[in-house]
Design a protein around this motif. Structure first.
Motif, PDB file in Angstrom:
ATOM      1  N   THR A 266       0.858  -1.209   0.000  1.00  0.00           N
ATOM      2  CA  THR A 266       0.000   0.000   0.000  1.00  0.00           C
ATOM      3  C   THR A 266       0.884   1.246   0.000  1.00  0.00           C
ATOM      4  O   THR A 266       1.918   1.275   0.670  1.00  0.00           O
ATOM      5  N   THR A 268       0.862   5.894  -0.882  1.00  0.00           N
ATOM      6  CA  THR A 268       0.108   7.120  -1.204  1.00  0.00           C
ATOM      7  C   THR A 268       0.888   7.932  -2.231  1.00  0.00           C
ATOM      8  O   THR A 268       2.119   7.897  -2.254  1.00  0.00           O
ATOM      9  N   ALA A 280      -5.119   6.081  -0.162  1.00  0.00           N
ATOM     10  CA  ALA A 280      -3.961   5.234  -0.488  1.00  0.00           C
ATOM     11  C   ALA A 280      -4.427   4.168  -1.476  1.00  0.00           C
ATOM     12  O   ALA A 280      -5.616   3.848  -1.553  1.00  0.00           O
ATOM     13  N   SER A 375       0.438   1.852   5.359  1.00  0.00           N
ATOM     14  CA  SER A 375       1.062   2.435   4.170  1.00  0.00           C
ATOM     15  C   SER A 375       2.570   2.170   4.193  1.00  0.00           C
ATOM     16  O   SER A 375       3.251   2.522   5.150  1.00  0.00           O
ATOM     17  N   ARG A 378       5.318   6.728   0.898  1.00  0.00           N
ATOM     18  CA  ARG A 378       4.622   7.956   0.509  1.00  0.00           C
ATOM     19  C   ARG A 378       5.391   8.594  -0.640  1.00  0.00           C
ATOM     20  O   ARG A 378       6.607   8.742  -0.574  1.00  0.00           O
TER      21      ARG A 378
END
Length: 730
Positions: A266, A268, A280, A375, A378
């Protein structure tokens, strides 16, 4: 001598007595009046005037224009049909009423406005047709004021003050008694509220609610923009306290109630300066050339519960406001930037739409529900874009958030590339279905630490932006479809976009025809196809910003409602907003309703939700206006430092008082007033979107490239004036 003059002014006051009495009785047509009450309203108390009033009342009664309902008490006999609508004032003082009973807006002359203000809901009657067959109206009552607060500069006198409003559509200064000035100093910018408008007073009376600061100072002007639209800034202490006391820990009990997706890859992708990560994406390769793609959205409704002061405040705000130098968030920071923000290497509660998708970007299976996610990384849009362009897992230092070259996990790079391929297929499918592709260039400023603009840059949408956009559109569409197709029908919050108005499209055709473009408006399919080819053909040309803006203006406004009519611009039959609950209240409502229906709940009351939808649309509209004003303000500040420079611009608007010019290099728009063009006497030619010199026949036309120089910058009024140097030589 004196007596004679006095008598003359009195007779003048009474000369139009019949109409004045009728007007008083019609305005308050549910009340009855005797001659003394009418005399008091007229401000006369001498015997001669009172006798004239008695005489006129009897004459009007004989003509059956009024009736005597009690001895000596009269009421208007109403045969006129009254209508209700919203007043849209022009800066000149006249206005138009928008009313559902009529196809066209109704003109109101300034002397028939009768103390209504811009945006007010008014009662009116149609009283004559002008020669051109258009209707004209007189306003009889203000049903509801659109706003009761105004921003302006205060002028102090010895025992009273006046506030001169910034808003050009507010045609009266506001009288403030000296004991209601809230310690404002002469020349301060203030927020004033209207309290009363006495019958005999020329100006409304008000009191100062807040002193905003000295005009022209940065914080004063930004606070003024928010205050002008009645928008909030700081959260009340009790709301902050409530949010700070929320349990934001991730607990075993709560995880047990959710689908656990913490082990799925996962990440973003957001703007580089973002702090609130709403969404996300997760990616997993399945057998048989299938992919599991999750769109995971911050589970705001887990924390923001109905009936709490936190929810009340979020609803009141309805949206975050993105000003040029700050964000005014919908939710307190503990939620918007921490608990709800899907930050890297943190477990978060999310609300997810999970799809099984094949290589043709077809949806094989879908699942909606609450999840817990983690997450892994990023990225800024620029970093994801570098992966897409280089097809490698190296992020170069030029775009890297760390300022250094770095490598990302190969599986993340593969995921980004596969998602990009699927997004492109989804996008081209949308375009074939008749969606319209708006890639409007956004103006952004580089600010120094004191918020001074030191440069301008343009934000454009690249593949990485479009990748995220396509998957957000997919989630929004599928959530709306899932609820919208259920039988019996269930109440839901839709984001709808009506078809464009034919007359606006025809006007657009006229303007773009000037640049040699053609539109085919035969039917919906040919209209969207030709709008898309127009937007594509104009990309990178000098007239791009003008054509983009005019095309957007020819569209209907998207809004929130429980009545689904589909989304014209996206070519979707069902569409909602589900993917940004940190910054939009309608998304919070969509989450709650979706969960309610997933739990087998019955349909909710549509009236309650329709009211909330209308409020959300209104707040979005005000936030957009504030955002535009803040950009305009910063553009003017930027131009203050370039007063002696010449710029090339495009004529972006033509009016009878001058031409608007948008500078190509920085998109700043200003006005060249006709009176400042000295080489001839210029006249407005509406049919050609031009001003034409009477002697020389020299023409300045919409879309022409011209050279201008800054004449005047007014931060307070947000005006930018240019001198016209001349046409740009080819």
């Amino acid at each position: 001598m004196t007596r004679k003059r006095k008598g003359k002014s009195k007779s003048k006051r009474i000369s139009n007595l019949t109409n004045t009495i009728l007007s008083i009785l019609k305005k308050e047509r549910n009340k009855s009046f005797n001659y003394k009450q009418i005399a008091a309203k007229l401000g006369v108390n001498d015997a001669s005037s009172r006798n004239q009033i008695i005489k006129k009342l009897q004459q009007l009664k004989a003509k059956k224009e009024i009736e005597e309902v009690d001895r000596g008490k009269f009421k208007a006999i109403v045969t006129t049909k009254y209508h209700f609508g919203i007043l849209d004032l022009t800066a000149k003082g006249s206005g138009y009423i928008i009313c559902e009973d009529f196809e066209d807006d109704i003109y109101v002359a300034s002397n028939n406005i009768n103390r209504a203000l811009d945006g007010d809901e008014v009662e009116f009657y149609i009283y004559k047709r002008k020669k051109n067959g258009k209707l004209e109206a007189e306003i009889t009552n203000v049903i509801k004021r659109a706003k009761d607060t105004y921003v302006g500069v205060i002028q102090l006198h010895s025992n009273y003050a006046f506030v001169i409003p910034d808003n050009p559509k507010m045609y009266k200064d506001i009288f403030v008694p000296i004991n209601k000035t809230n310690k404002a100093e002469d020349g301060d910018k203030v927020l004033v509220t209207l309290e009363d408008w006495p019958e005999k007073a020329d100006s409304p009376y008000g009191k100062v609610l807040q002193v905003l600061g000295k005009p022209g100072e940065h914080n004063t002007e930004i606070h003024s923009i928010l205050a002008e639209y009645g928008l909030p800034e700081d959260f009340p202490n009790e709301v902050e306290d409530f949010a700070n006391k929320l349990d934001t820990s991730i607990t075993k009990d709560e995880i047990a109630k959710r689908r656990d997706m913490r082990d799925v890859l996962t990440f973003t992708i957001d703007p580089k300066d973002a702090k609130d990560f709403d969404d996300a994406l997760s990616f997993k390769v399945l057998e048989n050339n299938l992919y599991e793609i999750g769109i995971h959205i911050a589970d705001v409704s887990h924390y923001v519960k109905e009936g709490t002061i936190l929810d009340d405040e979020a609803y009141k705000r309805a949206t975050s406001i993105y000003l040029v130098d700050r964000v005014v968030p919908m939710l307190p920071e503990v939620l918007s930037n921490n608990a709800c923000s899907l930050r890297p290497n943190e477990e978060k509660y999310t609300f997810s739409a999970v799809f099984k998708i094949n290589d043709k970007a077809e949806i094989i299976e879908q699942w909606f529900g609450r999840t817990v996610t983690f997450s892994d990384a990023r990225f800024a849009y620029e970093e994801a874009q570098a992966v897409i362009e280089s097809k490698s897992n190296i992020i170069p230092k030029e775009v890297s958030l760390t300022g250094e070259d770095y490598q990302i996990k190969p599986e993340i790079a593969q995921a980004i590339l596969k998602l990009d391929q699927l997004a492109k297929k989804m996008r081209s499918k949308r375009m074939r279905s008749g969606a319209i592709s708006f890639d409007k260039v956004e103006v952004k400023f580089n600010l120094d630490k004191d918020n001074n603009p030191i440069g301008v840059f343009f934000k454009t949408s690249k593949d990485a932006n479009k990748l995220i956009e396509e998957f957000m559109l997919l989630a929004n569409k599928k959530v709306a479809e899932f609820v919208g197709k259920q039988k019996p029908q269930k109440t839901f919050v839709y984001r709808v976009h009506d078809e464009p108005d034919d007359s606006k499209l025809a006007a657009l055709q006229n303007v773009v025809g000037r640049f040699g473009y053609k539109l085919n408006l035969k039917d919906r399919k040919s209209t969207t196809a030709s709008l898309n080819s127009l937007l594509k053909d104009v990309a990178g040309k000098k007239e791009q910003n003008l054509v983009d803006t005019l095309t957007i203006r020819s569209m209907s406004k998207a809004e929130y409602t429980t009545h689904n009519i589909g989304h014209y611009g996206l070519a979707f039959d069902y569409y909602s907003h589900f993917t940004s609950p940190i910054r939009r209240y309608p998304d919070v409502m969509a989450h709650r309703l979706l969960q309610h229906y997933l739990d087998g709940g019955k349909s909710v009351n549509p009236d309650i939700y329709e009211e909330k939808c209308q409020h959300s649309s209104n707040m979005e509209y005000l936030a957009t206006k504030a955002e535009r004003d803040s950009i305009k303000y910063m553009q003017i500040r930027f131009m203050q430092d370039h007063e002696n420079e010449e710029f090339v611009g495009v004529i972006s608007g033509v009016t009878e008082w001058g031409i608007y010019v948008e500078i190509i290099d920085n998109k700043c728009e200003g006005m060249v007033r006709i009176r400042d063009i000295k080489d001839d006497y210029y006249e407005f030619d509406e049919s050609q979107y031009a001003i034409v010199g009477r002697q020389t026949k020299n023409m300045y036309q919409l879309g022409d490239e011209v050279i201008v120089k800054v004449k005047d910058t007014d931060l307070v009024k947000k005006h930018l004036d240019f001198y016209l140097i001349g046409k740009k030589e080819e």
